[in-house]
Design a protein around this motif. Structure first.
Motif, PDB file in Angstrom:
ATOM      1  N   GLY A 238       1.145 -15.025  10.775  1.00 47.10           N
ATOM      2  CA  GLY A 238       0.287 -13.859  10.604  1.00 47.10           C
ATOM      3  C   GLY A 238       1.059 -12.566  10.396  1.00 47.10           C
ATOM      4  O   GLY A 238       0.486 -11.475  10.450  1.00 47.10           O
ATOM      5  N   LEU A 239       2.358 -12.670  10.146  1.00 46.44           N
ATOM      6  CA  LEU A 239       3.211 -11.499   9.996  1.00 46.44           C
ATOM      7  C   LEU A 239       3.141 -10.948   8.572  1.00 46.44           C
ATOM      8  O   LEU A 239       3.210 -11.689   7.600  1.00 46.44           O
ATOM      9  N   THR A 240       3.014  -9.631   8.461  1.00 45.97           N
ATOM     10  CA  THR A 240       3.041  -8.947   7.174  1.00 45.97           C
ATOM     11  C   THR A 240       4.213  -7.981   7.152  1.00 45.97           C
ATOM     12  O   THR A 240       4.409  -7.217   8.096  1.00 45.97           O
ATOM     13  N   ILE A 241       5.006  -8.021   6.084  1.00 46.38           N
ATOM     14  CA  ILE A 241       6.155  -7.127   5.943  1.00 46.38           C
ATOM     15  C   ILE A 241       6.177  -6.557   4.529  1.00 46.38           C
ATOM     16  O   ILE A 241       5.444  -7.006   3.648  1.00 46.38           O
ATOM     17  N   HIS A 242       7.051  -5.581   4.321  1.00 45.18           N
ATOM     18  CA  HIS A 242       7.204  -4.955   3.003  1.00 45.18           C
ATOM     19  C   HIS A 242       8.662  -5.047   2.579  1.00 45.18           C
ATOM     20  O   HIS A 242       9.557  -4.628   3.317  1.00 45.18           O
ATOM     21  N   ARG A 243       8.903  -5.594   1.389  1.00 43.94           N
ATOM     22  CA  ARG A 243      10.256  -5.746   0.878  1.00 43.94           C
ATOM     23  C   ARG A 243      10.282  -5.486  -0.636  1.00 43.94           C
ATOM     24  O   ARG A 243       9.277  -5.631  -1.322  1.00 43.94           O
ATOM     25  N   CYS A 244      11.477  -5.142  -1.125  1.00 42.09           N
ATOM     26  CA  CYS A 244      11.646  -4.940  -2.578  1.00 42.09           C
ATOM     27  C   CYS A 244      12.489  -6.080  -3.141  1.00 42.09           C
ATOM     28  O   CYS A 244      13.527  -5.864  -3.771  1.00 42.09           O
ATOM     29  N   ILE A 245      12.048  -7.300  -2.903  1.00 35.98           N
ATOM     30  CA  ILE A 245      12.828  -8.479  -3.273  1.00 35.98           C
ATOM     31  C   ILE A 245      12.876  -8.710  -4.779  1.00 35.98           C
ATOM     32  O   ILE A 245      13.797  -9.362  -5.276  1.00 35.98           O
ATOM     33  N   THR A 246      11.905  -8.203  -5.505  1.00 34.54           N
ATOM     34  CA  THR A 246      11.893  -8.404  -6.955  1.00 34.54           C
ATOM     35  C   THR A 246      12.693  -7.331  -7.672  1.00 34.54           C
ATOM     36  O   THR A 246      13.505  -7.622  -8.553  1.00 34.54           O
ATOM     37  N   SER A 247      12.484  -6.090  -7.287  1.00 33.35           N
ATOM     38  CA  SER A 247      13.130  -4.975  -7.987  1.00 33.35           C
ATOM     39  C   SER A 247      14.547  -4.705  -7.508  1.00 33.35           C
ATOM     40  O   SER A 247      15.368  -4.157  -8.243  1.00 33.35           O
TER      41      SER A 247
ATOM     42  N   ALA B 145       9.882 -10.670  15.213  1.00 32.03           N
ATOM     43  CA  ALA B 145       8.644 -10.499  14.459  1.00 32.03           C
ATOM     44  C   ALA B 145       7.626  -9.689  15.241  1.00 32.03           C
ATOM     45  O   ALA B 145       7.433  -9.872  16.423  1.00 32.03           O
ATOM     46  N   ARG B 146       6.953  -8.770  14.548  1.00 31.95           N
ATOM     47  CA  ARG B 146       5.880  -7.996  15.137  1.00 31.95           C
ATOM     48  C   ARG B 146       4.883  -7.653  14.049  1.00 31.95           C
ATOM     49  O   ARG B 146       5.024  -8.076  12.915  1.00 31.95           O
ATOM     50  N   THR B 147       3.846  -6.917  14.365  1.00 34.19           N
ATOM     51  CA  THR B 147       2.747  -6.742  13.433  1.00 34.19           C
ATOM     52  C   THR B 147       3.141  -6.027  12.158  1.00 34.19           C
ATOM     53  O   THR B 147       2.614  -6.302  11.102  1.00 34.19           O
ATOM     54  N   ARG B 148       4.093  -5.086  12.212  1.00 32.87           N
ATOM     55  CA  ARG B 148       4.454  -4.337  11.017  1.00 32.87           C
ATOM     56  C   ARG B 148       5.594  -4.980  10.248  1.00 32.87           C
ATOM     57  O   ARG B 148       5.556  -5.126   9.050  1.00 32.87           O
ATOM     58  N   ALA B 149       6.654  -5.323  10.930  1.00 31.15           N
ATOM     59  CA  ALA B 149       7.843  -5.845  10.273  1.00 31.15           C
ATOM     60  C   ALA B 149       8.833  -6.280  11.328  1.00 31.15           C
ATOM     61  O   ALA B 149       8.553  -6.203  12.508  1.00 31.15           O
ATOM     62  N   THR B 150      10.016  -6.748  10.887  1.00 38.14           N
ATOM     63  CA  THR B 150      11.053  -7.061  11.849  1.00 38.14           C
ATOM     64  C   THR B 150      11.604  -5.764  12.406  1.00 38.14           C
ATOM     65  O   THR B 150      11.602  -4.745  11.741  1.00 38.14           O
TER      66      THR B 150
ATOM     67  N   PRO C 217       0.838  -1.204   0.000  1.00 39.03           N
ATOM     68  CA  PRO C 217       0.000   0.000   0.000  1.00 39.03           C
ATOM     69  C   PRO C 217       0.869   1.249   0.000  1.00 39.03           C
ATOM     70  O   PRO C 217       1.873   1.314   0.710  1.00 39.03           O
ATOM     71  N   ARG C 218       0.502   2.243  -0.784  1.00 43.34           N
ATOM     72  CA  ARG C 218       1.324   3.431  -0.944  1.00 43.34           C
ATOM     73  C   ARG C 218       1.528   4.187   0.368  1.00 43.34           C
ATOM     74  O   ARG C 218       2.548   4.826   0.570  1.00 43.34           O
TER      75      ARG C 218
ATOM     76  N   TYR D 242       8.196  -1.861  -3.733  1.00 45.11           N
ATOM     77  CA  TYR D 242       7.939  -2.687  -2.545  1.00 45.11           C
ATOM     78  C   TYR D 242       6.724  -3.579  -2.760  1.00 45.11           C
ATOM     79  O   TYR D 242       5.723  -3.171  -3.360  1.00 45.11           O
ATOM     80  N   GLU D 243       6.849  -4.800  -2.245  1.00 47.97           N
ATOM     81  CA  GLU D 243       5.755  -5.758  -2.290  1.00 47.97           C
ATOM     82  C   GLU D 243       5.387  -6.174  -0.871  1.00 47.97           C
ATOM     83  O   GLU D 243       6.243  -6.233   0.015  1.00 47.97           O
ATOM     84  N   GLU D 244       4.119  -6.462  -0.672  1.00 48.15           N
ATOM     85  CA  GLU D 244       3.650  -6.917   0.637  1.00 48.15           C
ATOM     86  C   GLU D 244       3.809  -8.426   0.720  1.00 48.15           C
ATOM     87  O   GLU D 244       3.293  -9.165  -0.123  1.00 48.15           O
ATOM     88  N   LEU D 245       4.522  -8.883   1.730  1.00 45.32           N
ATOM     89  CA  LEU D 245       4.741 -10.308   1.947  1.00 45.32           C
ATOM     90  C   LEU D 245       3.971 -10.746   3.187  1.00 45.32           C
ATOM     91  O   LEU D 245       3.933 -10.036   4.186  1.00 45.32           O
ATOM     92  N   TYR D 246       3.388 -11.922   3.103  1.00 49.97           N
ATOM     93  CA  TYR D 246       2.578 -12.440   4.210  1.00 49.97           C
ATOM     94  C   TYR D 246       3.033 -13.832   4.581  1.00 49.97           C
ATOM     95  O   TYR D 246       3.278 -14.681   3.724  1.00 49.97           O
ATOM     96  N   HIS D 247       3.167 -14.056   5.910  1.00 47.03           N
ATOM     97  CA  HIS D 247       3.525 -15.371   6.438  1.00 47.03           C
ATOM     98  C   HIS D 247       2.293 -15.930   7.142  1.00 47.03           C
ATOM     99  O   HIS D 247       1.932 -15.490   8.237  1.00 47.03           O
ATOM    100  N   ALA D 248       1.638 -16.896   6.514  1.00 44.99           N
ATOM    101  CA  ALA D 248       0.343 -17.387   6.984  1.00 44.99           C
ATOM    102  C   ALA D 248       0.404 -17.979   8.388  1.00 44.99           C
ATOM    103  O   ALA D 248      -0.482 -17.743   9.215  1.00 44.99           O
ATOM    104  N   GLU D 249       1.445 -18.756   8.684  1.00 41.28           N
ATOM    105  CA  GLU D 249       1.511 -19.446   9.973  1.00 41.28           C
ATOM    106  C   GLU D 249       1.643 -18.471  11.145  1.00 41.28           C
ATOM    107  O   GLU D 249       1.029 -18.646  12.193  1.00 41.28           O
TER     108      GLU D 249
END
Length: 223
Positions: free
Chosen positions: A156-165, A199-204, A51-52, A147-154
């Motif tokens: 419930g952590l959501t983070i933002h990374r630029c792993i592709t670009s 790990a926390r709700t926003r990111a590491t 999200p921007r 940046y892309e939003e990454l989600y870890h289902a087990e």
């Protein structure tokens, strides 16, 4: 000192553009890309563009000085035959020894201020970690990244990374820092319920110890 990242000079574009679906930085920048074999840790899935207006604690690890000298000091105080055996450096002395060049710290600060960043703070006594609280939109402008939003289902952590670009920095800034985070590294979840590198709700967490460990850069500390 391995960081498992590939650095190379962009030499084809004068402005931000795309070539065969890849982000290309302005000429004179240095591009940092994630190692393809390490870009996404197990259990993570890409949800889509971040999200921007999402907030990121963007940390610039300003290059430390005298790291080799510090290693020699540590060896000396740990060697029984050394005259310095047992004479451990204080935390203050270590910070002073490896403190970054004021020029490098100024380069990073001016880069941020010059691009409109206002929420800037130093995370360490010697100023080798500079944090900027920015939106995803601003982070992408600063780093020429996506940046892309990454989600870890087990967990419930959501983070933002630029792993592709990957990301890029002006050459002068890139020479002043060891790395910028969070960018291309994705944490490994250690337990069934969200225990990772903090790990926390926003990111590491962007603490100096965690960041330098993740990026394989020495974290100088005293006794």
């Amino acid at each position: 000192m391995s960081r498992s990242i590939l650095l190379f000079f962009a030499a084809c574009a004068a402005t931000l553009s795309y070539v065969q679906g890849r982000l290309v930085a302005p000429e004179g920048s240095i591009i940092v890309e994630a190692d393809a074999t390490e870009s996404l840790a197990p259990g993570w899935a890409v949800r889509g563009p971040s999200p921007r207006d999402a907030k990121i604690e963007l940390v610039f690890a300003v290059r430390q000085r005298n790291v080799k000298q510090l290693a020699e000091e540590v060896l000396a105080v740990s060697t029984p035959s050394s005259p310095k055996y047992g004479q451990h450096l204080s935390n203050k002395a270590v910070h002073e020894l490896v403190a970054p060049s004021p020029v490098h710290a100024r380069v990073v600060h001016e880069f941020l201020v010059g691009n409109g960043v206002t929420d800037i703070q130093s995370l360490t006594p010697n100023g080798d970690m500079i944090q900027a609280l920015v939106t995803v939109e601003m982070a992408e402008l600063l780093l020429h990244a996506e940046y892309e939003e990454l989600y870890h289902a087990e967990s419930g952590l959501t983070i933002h990374r630029c792993i592709t670009s990957g990301y890029s920095l002006p050459e002068q800034v890139s020479l002043a820092v060891d790395f910028v985070a969070p960018t291309v590294r994705v944490p490994t979840i250690r337990s069934a319920k969200g225990t990772s590198y903090g790990a926390r709700t926003r990111a590491t967490p962007n603490t100096p110890e965690v960041l330098r460990r993740i990026y394989n850069v020495g974290d100088a500390q005293g006794s």
